[in-house]
Motif scaffolding. Sequence first.
Motif, PDB file in Angstrom:
ATOM      1  N   GLU A  48     -43.500   0.886  14.925  1.00 46.77           N
ATOM      2  CA  GLU A  48     -44.546  -0.081  13.876  1.00 46.77           C
ATOM      3  C   GLU A  48     -45.494   1.016  12.675  1.00 46.77           C
ATOM      4  OE1 GLU A  48     -48.629  -2.410  12.862  1.00 46.77           O
ATOM      5  OE2 GLU A  48     -47.177  -3.267  14.002  1.00 46.77           O
ATOM      6  N   ALA A  49     -45.784   2.037  13.343  1.00 45.21           N
ATOM      7  CA  ALA A  49     -45.996   3.769  12.784  1.00 45.21           C
ATOM      8  C   ALA A  49     -44.838   3.894  11.613  1.00 45.21           C
ATOM      9  CB  ALA A  49     -46.394   4.681  13.701  1.00 45.21           C
ATOM     10  N   ALA A  50     -44.020   4.285  12.294  1.00 44.40           N
ATOM     11  CA  ALA A  50     -43.261   4.927  11.065  1.00 44.40           C
ATOM     12  C   ALA A  50     -42.635   3.703   9.601  1.00 44.40           C
ATOM     13  CB  ALA A  50     -41.696   4.880  11.979  1.00 44.40           C
ATOM     14  N   MET A  51     -42.555   2.706  10.282  1.00 44.55           N
ATOM     15  CA  MET A  51     -42.266   1.626   8.867  1.00 44.55           C
ATOM     16  C   MET A  51     -43.793   1.778   8.071  1.00 44.55           C
ATOM     17  SD  MET A  51     -40.988  -1.757  10.289  1.00 44.55           S
ATOM     18  CE  MET A  51     -41.427  -2.134  12.247  1.00 44.55           C
ATOM     19  N   ARG A  52     -44.773   1.947   8.427  1.00 43.92           N
ATOM     20  CA  ARG A  52     -45.954   1.889   7.926  1.00 43.92           C
ATOM     21  C   ARG A  52     -46.599   3.226   6.731  1.00 43.92           C
ATOM     22  NH1 ARG A  52     -50.068  -2.252   9.870  1.00 43.92           N
ATOM     23  NH2 ARG A  52     -51.685  -1.299   8.925  1.00 43.92           N
TER      24      ARG A  52
END
Length: 259
Positions: A48-52
């Motif tokens: 999720e951090a990478a997508m955000r």
Amino acid sequence: MVSRSDIALAHSLADAARDEICPLFRTILDSEAKTDASPVTIADRNAEAAMRKLIEAECSADGIHGEEFGLKEGKSARQWVLDPIDGTTAFLAGRPIFGTLIALLEDGFPVLGVIDQPILGERWVGMAGQGTTFNGQPVKARLCPKLGQATIATTGPHYFSVEQGDRFMALAGQTDHKRMVMGGDCYNYAALASGHIDIVAEAGLKLHDFAALVPVVEGAGGFMSDWHGDPLHADSDGTVLALGDPARLEDVLGIISAA
């Protein structure tokens, strides 16, 4: 309207999640229990951090709703909804039937959805007004002439209240229940879009659980709603119904929406 740049970004988000998830699949990972008792791992959080990070770089005005890191308010009418690993229990068990879910909402309604299974390299993409694709090729949900011929699926009975469980079993009893599918999370909806399952019924879902599913199923010719037959949106009640053949809607609602 969904633009080419939106679609390209959605693919980039799915690719970024794959890069974080795949190296950790079938490794020994610690998990924590969230407030709802569901498990979470470093793979969920890193994906999720990478997508955000990508969304904030390319669409800074858009809001973000993620399962792991919550809500970031936006300045536009658009919101990206992320579930990095839908089916963390399956991920921890080494079963490749989980998925990364990516949705774009406009004014609270899903207009773009991605279901990505990173281990198998499978990706379904759906968007408003266009057909759903599986790894770039068109797919269609199948027709179901009679409810008694339908294959029904749900993730598990423990997600239902007693009353909801009774309604689900009443519906299942009118289908080809000997072929009922238990388990699968978002993968059931992908299978429905590709013509392998006819009905999925669930309850207790949150926005990040169902937003991406709607464009995928409906772009394949299927139908999604809550258990009252109303369209799914940011304020839906968490009951979810997916049909491969919309012609069975009246039959299904007559059973599952009964008081």
